[in-house]
Every structure is written in structure tokens, then in C-alpha cells.
Design an enzyme around this catalytic site. Structure first.
Site, PDB file in Angstrom:
ATOM      1  N   HIS A   1       0.778  -1.244   0.000  1.00 50.41           N
ATOM      2  CA  HIS A   1       0.000   0.000   0.000  1.00 50.41           C
ATOM      3  C   HIS A   1       0.809   1.293   0.000  1.00 50.41           C
ATOM      4  O   HIS A   1       0.224   2.367  -0.087  1.00 50.41           O
ATOM      5  CB  HIS A   1      -0.957   0.009   1.193  1.00 50.41           C
ATOM      6  CG  HIS A   1      -0.284  -0.112   2.533  1.00 50.41           C
ATOM      7  ND1 HIS A   1      -0.949   0.117   3.718  1.00 50.41           N
ATOM      8  CD2 HIS A   1       0.998  -0.436   2.894  1.00 50.41           C
ATOM      9  CE1 HIS A   1      -0.122  -0.065   4.739  1.00 50.41           C
ATOM     10  NE2 HIS A   1       1.054  -0.411   4.260  1.00 50.41           N
ATOM     11  N   HIS A   2       2.130   1.213   0.119  1.00 50.20           N
ATOM     12  CA  HIS A   2       2.927   2.446   0.184  1.00 50.20           C
ATOM     13  C   HIS A   2       3.411   2.922  -1.183  1.00 50.20           C
ATOM     14  O   HIS A   2       3.811   4.090  -1.312  1.00 50.20           O
ATOM     15  CB  HIS A   2       4.151   2.252   1.085  1.00 50.20           C
ATOM     16  CG  HIS A   2       3.826   2.020   2.520  1.00 50.20           C
ATOM     17  ND1 HIS A   2       3.039   2.873   3.254  1.00 50.20           N
ATOM     18  CD2 HIS A   2       4.191   1.009   3.370  1.00 50.20           C
ATOM     19  CE1 HIS A   2       2.930   2.413   4.492  1.00 50.20           C
ATOM     20  NE2 HIS A   2       3.611   1.277   4.582  1.00 50.20           N
ATOM     21  N   ALA A   3       3.418   2.056  -2.191  1.00 49.07           N
ATOM     22  CA  ALA A   3       3.994   2.421  -3.492  1.00 49.07           C
ATOM     23  C   ALA A   3       3.232   3.588  -4.112  1.00 49.07           C
ATOM     24  O   ALA A   3       2.006   3.646  -4.071  1.00 49.07           O
ATOM     25  CB  ALA A   3       3.983   1.218  -4.429  1.00 49.07           C
TER      26      ALA A   3
ATOM     27  N   ASP B   1      -0.805   5.167   2.879  1.00 53.38           N
ATOM     28  CA  ASP B   1      -0.614   6.458   2.214  1.00 53.38           C
ATOM     29  C   ASP B   1      -0.677   6.389   0.699  1.00 53.38           C
ATOM     30  O   ASP B   1      -1.211   7.293   0.049  1.00 53.38           O
ATOM     31  CB  ASP B   1       0.698   7.103   2.659  1.00 53.38           C
ATOM     32  CG  ASP B   1       1.927   6.237   2.379  1.00 53.38           C
ATOM     33  OD1 ASP B   1       1.793   4.987   2.332  1.00 53.38           O
ATOM     34  OD2 ASP B   1       3.031   6.801   2.220  1.00 53.38           O
TER      35      ASP B   1
END
Length: 461
Positions: A144-146, A185
Site C-alpha cells: 500500500h505504500h507504493a 498512504d
């Protein structure tokens, strides 16, 4: 409005499960906390608990360059495809530009790793779009951060964003819920200005990666109020977590009325994680999956963080059992990684005596503030009618067409039989089981799964 009210808890669901045995071969490097091997450990527990009998198991097609550039920039994906440990000196500037280095190292097979992770979520979304299943699981995903043109937090391609974009082709509104200890994010950023995707993240906030996810971050433009952040403190327990999770998510389901849900099941929110300071057990974490299973809404479940591999495997196996509504014993079945689960060899973990810094008053105020924002959503957003775009992964076969055209005198091809589920009647013991001959057969079948890495009977999709 959708008829998305809670169903009877034990309603049957068709569940697809995406896995490629190669995922466990990738290695971030010595000393790195991200271990793709944890997904293979999960798979072996799923098989040896017998949960495969209630799953349609598929090996996804790797996502193509074109699939991944539906979100990521061409330049970034070209870099991931071209760079490798042998030629990294030629890419020094690009590595700095795309944040590839220490936390997100350039390792052997990186691009192929991204293809598997993203391919699983794209295939899961497509399967849900076609209404072939009710729940689709991809433990290889959840990264989920990419960002669009940047690696971050051990994540290179954002399979979740790609999956949601696919779901939006058929579903007017998609809800994304993140129970990883870190703020989601990358997904929030991708959909920050749209009202068709609501992102909800329950996470540790403060002096903690990635440093985003304040309560005041609520979206912008058309997306204002469609980003929901629930910042939490160290040591939160099952009871405290559910005391705020359920009221907020019940209000979200009521006000947003999603047509599909994506649940990121990051296991670093469990007690004992190497990086996470929360104090959840499998039961508290799994209760989030159980909550969404109770609704009549297509559900995609993906992996995410989790840096104590044995507990990650425990968690995602338990949540697979919740998806198929099968109770599993606390005693772990013997499997190739049995010694990893010592000294107690049990599925469930205990909470610790760590201090819970989330007081009842703090959680009550947080809940009040979040729900006050949700109450400002005066209507469910509408979407103009338009032609449905072509599916990603166009190589997907039409199973029903293959079955219809098959020669009745010949065995169906493995692409079809691999996805078939045994009838519930196959799982009774004693007289109803045909003198237990089927149990014996199932045991042999499980052993075959184990010895072959779960590959032989997987259906490619």
C-alpha cells in the site's frame, strides 16, 4: 442504494484464492525485515488445515507492463524492468529518483515479483467483476505504500490501486479499508480527489513511518470527506480496537454504501511484530475480516505488512478460514515449516502486558470526530452511465465456454478442474462420509499439494 445490509453470519460464500509458488523465492536481502517467504508459509498452513477444499485456487497471470502503467508511470516501470543487481551502477540517478535503495532494495527478480503481486490483485478484481466469486484473496498483494513513480516502505508497485481501478470499471463505489499498523498512504494519495473511492485507515500515528494519516486529512476537491484516517497509539488491544473499528465502519457502510470492498490485512498490527507497536491478537485482527464478510458486498482481501513471519502465516491462514467460514483447530497441522511455529505450535497468539496508550476517552473523542465528518456525506455519489472498459488481463479464459465446448467423453482440462470445489457433503465423518474413504483420499491430496508446492492443481488465471 445497494442492498448491502449484514447477512446471516454463516451464509455461504464463493471464495477465490490467488497464489504463485514462486513468490516465496524472492529475497530482499540479508537483514531485511520483508520476507516474501511468509506467503509460502501461509500457503502451507492453508493447505494442511484442509482449507483448500473450500477455495478456488488460482495461479494468476503476471501483470503486464501495460497493466501496471494504468497507475504507475512508464518511466518508473521501465526502470524496474531494466535495472538489476548486476547493472545497478548504470542506474544511480534513477535509483535516487525512484527511491530504490536501502528500504526498497534492488533485488534479483524484482520486476517479476511486482508482476506476481499486481497480477494477483488484478485477477482477484476481475473475478469479482465477473461475479464468479463473492470473496477473492491475494496474500501476495497489499503493498500500500507504493506511489505512481516511487517505491516506498518495501513496496514497489501498488497492486491495491491497480485492483481498485479494475473494480471501478464495474462498481460505482469502492471502499478501501486498511488495518496495517502503517498508514495506507499510497492508496489514499491515489484516490484523494475522487468520491468514487473511500479510503479508511486505522494506523499508528506520530513519530512512525510514513508520518501521514492525520485525522484532519479528509480528502480534497470531489474527494473531500472520502479519506478517513483513524490515528491510534501504541499498545491498542482487541477490545479497544473493535470499540472504534465497528462503529466507524458501520457508519461508513451506511453513508458510503460501497459496491465493493478491498480490505488490506497487514499483519504488523499484531502483538509481537518486529516493527509494529500494537497489541492485537489474531481474533481481534480477524474480527475486521468477519465484519465485512457479514455484508452482501464483493470483498477483496489482500496482504500487506507483517515482519514476524510465523505470525503473518498464522494471521492470514486464520483470515482465510474466516472467508470460507470454517473453524480450524488451535493445534497447528504438521507442515514443511512446522518448526518455525515453536515452542507451542498453536495457531493463536496471546496479547502482551504492554501498556495501552489508547484511553477510552481518547477513542471516544476520535470516534465522535470521524463520525461527525461522515455525517456530512449527504448523499451517495452517483456515476454517469458509460460503456464498461475492457478488462485487464485479457488472457483470462471464459471457464463456462470451455466447459460447454468440452468433449463429454474426455476429461475436462485442468484449467477447469483445478478450480472446482468439493461439495460440503464430502466433509462429514463416519457414515455420511462413505466409511471415511474420502477422508483418506483428501489426506493424500493434501500431501500431494504439500510436496508439489501447491502448484499441480492450481488454475492459471
Amino acid at each position: 442504494m445497494n442492498s448491502n445490509g449484514p447477512l446471516m453470519e454463516h451464509g455461504k460464500r464463493r471464495v477465490a484464492y490467488y497464489y504463485d509458488s514462486n513468490i516465496g523465492n524472492y529475497y530482499y536481502g540479508q537483514g531485511h525485515v520483508m520476507k516474501p517467504h511468509r506467503i509460502r508459509m501461509t500457503h502451507h498452513l492453508v493447505l494442511n488445515y484442509g482449507l483448500y477444499r473450500n477455495l478456488e485456487i488460482f495461479r494468476p497471470f503476471p501483470a503486464s507492463f501495460e497493466d501496471m502503467t494504468r497507475f504507475h508511470s512508464d518511466e518508473y516501470m521501465t526502470f524496474l524492468k531494466s535495472a538489476n543487481p548486476d547493472n545497478l551502477k548504470s542506474f544511480n540517478k534513477q535509483m535516487l529518483k525512484f527511491n530504490v535503495g536501502e528500504d526498497c532494495p534492488l533485488f534479483d527478480g524484482l520486476y517479476e515479483f511486482c508482476q506476481l503481486s499486481s497480477g494477483g490483485s488484478l485477477a482477484a478484481a476481475t473475478k469479482l467483476n465477473k461475479q464468479k466469486v463473492d470473496i477473492a484473496i491475494n496474500w501476495m498483494g497489499g503493498l500500500h505504500h507504493a506511489k505512481k513513480s516511487e517505491a516506498s516502505g518495501f513496496c514497489y508497485t501498488n497492486d491495491i490501486v491497480l485492483g481498485i481501478l479494475e473494480l471501478l470499471k464495474y462498481h460505482k463505489r469502492v471502499l478501501y479499508v486498511d488495518i496495517d499498523v502503517h498508514h495506507g498512504d499510497g492508496v489514499e494519495e491515489a484516490f484523494y480527489t475522487t468520491d468514487r473511492v473511500m479510503t479508511v485507515s486505522f494506523h499508528k500515528y506520530g513519530d512512525f513511518f510514513p508520518g501521514t494519516g492525520d485525522l484532519k486529512d479528509i480528502g480534497a476537491g470531489k474527494g473531500k470527506l472520502y479519506s478517513v484516517n483513524v490515528p491510534l497509539r501504541d499498545g491498542i488491544t482487541d477490545v479497544s480496537y473493535q470499540s472504534i473499528f465497528k462503529p466507524i465502519m458501520t457508519k461508513v457502510m451506511e453513508r458510503f454504501d460501497p459496491c465493493a470492498v478491498v480490505l488490506q490485512c497487514g499483519a504488523d498490527s499484531l502483538n509481537g511484530d518486529r516493527l509494529g507497536p500494537f497489541n492485537l491478537t489474531l481474533k481481534g485482527h480477524g474480527e475486521c475480516a468477519r465484519f465485512f464478510r457479514s455484508y452482501n458486498v464483493p470483498l477483496m482481501m489482500v496482504g500487506g505488512g507483517g515482519y514476524t513471519p510465523r505470525n503473518v502465516a498464522r494471521c492470514w491462514t486464520y483470515e482465510t478460514s474466516i472467508a470460507v467460514d470454517k473453524e480450524v483447530p488451535n493445534e497447528l497441522p504438521y507442515n514443511d515449516y512446522f518448526e518455525y511455529f515453536g515452542p507451542n505450535y498453536r495457531l493463536h497468539i496471546e496479547s502482551s502486558n504492554a501498556a495501552n496508550e489508547n484511553s477510552s476517552d481518547m477513542l471516544a473523542k476520535l470516534q465522535t470526530d470521524v463520525i461527525a465528518n461522515l455525517e456530512q456525506l449527504t448523499f451517495v455519489p452517483s456515476v454517469q452511465m458509460r460503456p464498461i472498459p475492457e478488462d485487464a488481463l485479457s488472457a483470462l479464459n471464459d471457464d463456462s465456454l470451455i466447459a460447454d465446448q468440452a468433449n463429454p467423453d474426455k476429461r475436462l482440462p485442468p484449467q477447469i478442474t483445478d478450480g472446482m470445489i468439493q461439495d460440503d457433503g464430502d466433509f462429514y465423518d463416519g457414515e455420511r462420509e462413505g466409511d471415511d474413504r474420502r477422508n483418506e483420499s483428501d489426506a493424500k491430496r493434501a500431501a500431494q499439494f504439500e510436496s508439489e508446492g501447491g502448484e499441480k492443481r492450481q488454475k492459471t488465471e
